[in-house]
Design an enzyme around this catalytic site. Sequence first.
Site, PDB file in Angstrom:
ATOM      1  N   CYS A   1      -3.251  -4.524   7.547  1.00  0.00           N
ATOM      2  CA  CYS A   1      -3.107  -3.284   6.922  1.00  0.00           C
ATOM      3  C   CYS A   1      -4.507  -2.553   7.023  1.00  0.00           C
ATOM      4  CB  CYS A   1      -2.700  -3.374   5.548  1.00  0.00           C
ATOM      5  SG  CYS A   1      -2.564  -1.962   4.530  1.00  0.00           S
TER       6      CYS A   1
ATOM      7  N   CYS B   1      -5.925  -1.702   2.854  1.00  0.00           N
ATOM      8  CA  CYS B   1      -6.155  -2.821   2.168  1.00  0.00           C
ATOM      9  C   CYS B   1      -6.872  -4.001   2.643  1.00  0.00           C
ATOM     10  CB  CYS B   1      -5.106  -3.441   0.989  1.00  0.00           C
ATOM     11  SG  CYS B   1      -3.624  -4.213   2.117  1.00  0.00           S
TER      12      CYS B   1
ATOM     13  N   CYS C   1       0.951  -1.168  -0.024  1.00  0.00           N
ATOM     14  CA  CYS C   1      -0.148   0.119   0.033  1.00  0.00           C
ATOM     15  C   CYS C   1       0.810   1.087   0.112  1.00  0.00           C
ATOM     16  CB  CYS C   1      -1.069  -0.143   1.044  1.00  0.00           C
ATOM     17  SG  CYS C   1      -2.364  -1.090   1.073  1.00  0.00           S
TER      18      CYS C   1
ATOM     19  N   ASP D   1     -48.518 -21.166 -32.626  1.00  0.00           N
ATOM     20  CA  ASP D   1     -49.254 -21.432 -31.628  1.00  0.00           C
ATOM     21  C   ASP D   1     -48.979 -23.175 -31.369  1.00  0.00           C
ATOM     22  OD1 ASP D   1     -50.614 -18.762 -31.014  1.00  0.00           O
ATOM     23  OD2 ASP D   1     -52.114 -19.420 -32.476  1.00  0.00           O
TER      24      ASP D   1
HETATM   25 ZN    ZN Z   1      -2.126  -3.013   2.531  1.00  0.00          ZN
END
Ligand code: ZN
Length: 523
Positions: free
Chosen positions: A102, A105, A24, A338
């Site tokens: 984390c 995320c 991240c 039909d």
């Molecule tokens: Zn992360």
Amino acid sequence: MLPLKEKDKALVQKLLWSGCCPRCVLRFCCVSVQSLYKRPPQELLKELKEFISDGDSSTGETSENKSQSDAGAEQEADEAPPPKRFKPEEAELTREEESPVCPVCLGVLLEHCDPTLASKLAEAVRAENYDFDSLVLSVSLPAQLCVREHSCWLHVKTEVREKSSVLGKEDVIQVKEAFKWIMQSLVSKALGGVAVFSKSAFEVGVEFVHPETDKDCHFLATACPDCFHATKNKESVFTRMAVVKALDKISDAKFLKHYPCPPARPSSCCVSRDVQCQHTSVFIAGRYNKFSRSLPQTPWLINGERRMESSVEELIAGPVLETFRATGFNFSSSGREDVDVRTLGNGRPFAMELINPHKPRLNRDQMKTIQQTINDSSDKIRVRDLQIVSREAMGRMKEGEEDKTKSYRALVWTQKPIEKDDVSFLDDIKELTLEQKTPLRVLHRRALAVRPRMIHSMSAEYKDQHHFYLELKTQAGTYIKEFVHGDFGRTKPNMCELLQTETDILELDVESVDVDWPPHVPE
Ligand code: ZN
């Protein structure tokens, strides 16, 4: 070496301090070098720490940079809170005391991006026995991840990356993207080298959920009520789309009032749900004859109870679904007859969408085998020209349908006895326009309207005193039965009027449907 600049130091520091995982950190530093995301996270973390501690010894350089920067940046730097000096030991301590998950995320990029998940995906693919040569990986993330991403972005956006510019939200690498960068090669390896592309007809998806933080989104419903609407099918109003829209609208101040910045650290990691495999639909087309007067085109159900044992649709679908190993289908045709009407001649064009076919690729011979199987299974129908077509080509069947002509043959009964000459005048009638009110028998499913329909030509073939065969060429969509018996005067003119006696229709056959699609397949 990480492609980070001196200016990124404060940013990296802040991110690590907030508990962000190293991947991240790379995302928020806008690092788009895919190979870096694939490196072992421990290694990355070590390098990131080295990078910022390196900054510790070179504070002189930083202040030098500051003095050189322009007035605007200077001012911004003045307003920003003084950067916390990052001490690796201190951070280590914090990280150990607090959750290692984390907060941005929620573990998707760390705990889940590994060969274990790759083999779980590969196993699911193998278990379903798909026939494919490439796949696309998709990932569904909990909606609150957007809230956390937003919070983290607010936390660091004022860190100046380049001179006098703030970190743009769209510059941050998406979790989804980083996930794919890491996982694509792992999945490919787990499946013995299958190509994993960003586009493929075969999609393998994994969904992550994180019940612990589901409430993260809730404040948005009161802050931006017009972004959230109750929907019938979704279990929650907090769809990813609605959350993104709300985050787009909400002011920074309002967001910060309701949500911690940086986001709080969770105690648990995301969990992955079942892997979903899906192949895009395959479309097939052909023509069918119907030789039975007791076979509906589609299953005939009244109050959930079946009225006829089979249908055209089911007789065709059986062998098709089995061979393509599809999980469902949608049947459509150029008009419909039909239950008591036969379709003769070249047959009626039809098309089918095959949903989630596990064996999507069939050659001509295999299509012929399916056709043969259908034709051997019942003498009530016969299929020809069976072929795979494109989704776009399917539209050609419905194109200008109203302008097409159809030919019919009907057995007509007359109340008054007739001679051969009494019906011969019908042969001379050309381009007769009818005004047809929606027939009584279909009024429950079609809107009441008066539709003009054209009978291009007619011819009569005398049978006996009370019967004759009537051949008709008409515009598609003409109600033939109603033209013959008049439908209580709802179709005008009608055969009763023309012959000046009560008439009824005993049998009807469709002789041809003049739609030149799908193309003919030589037998
Ligand atoms: Zn992360």
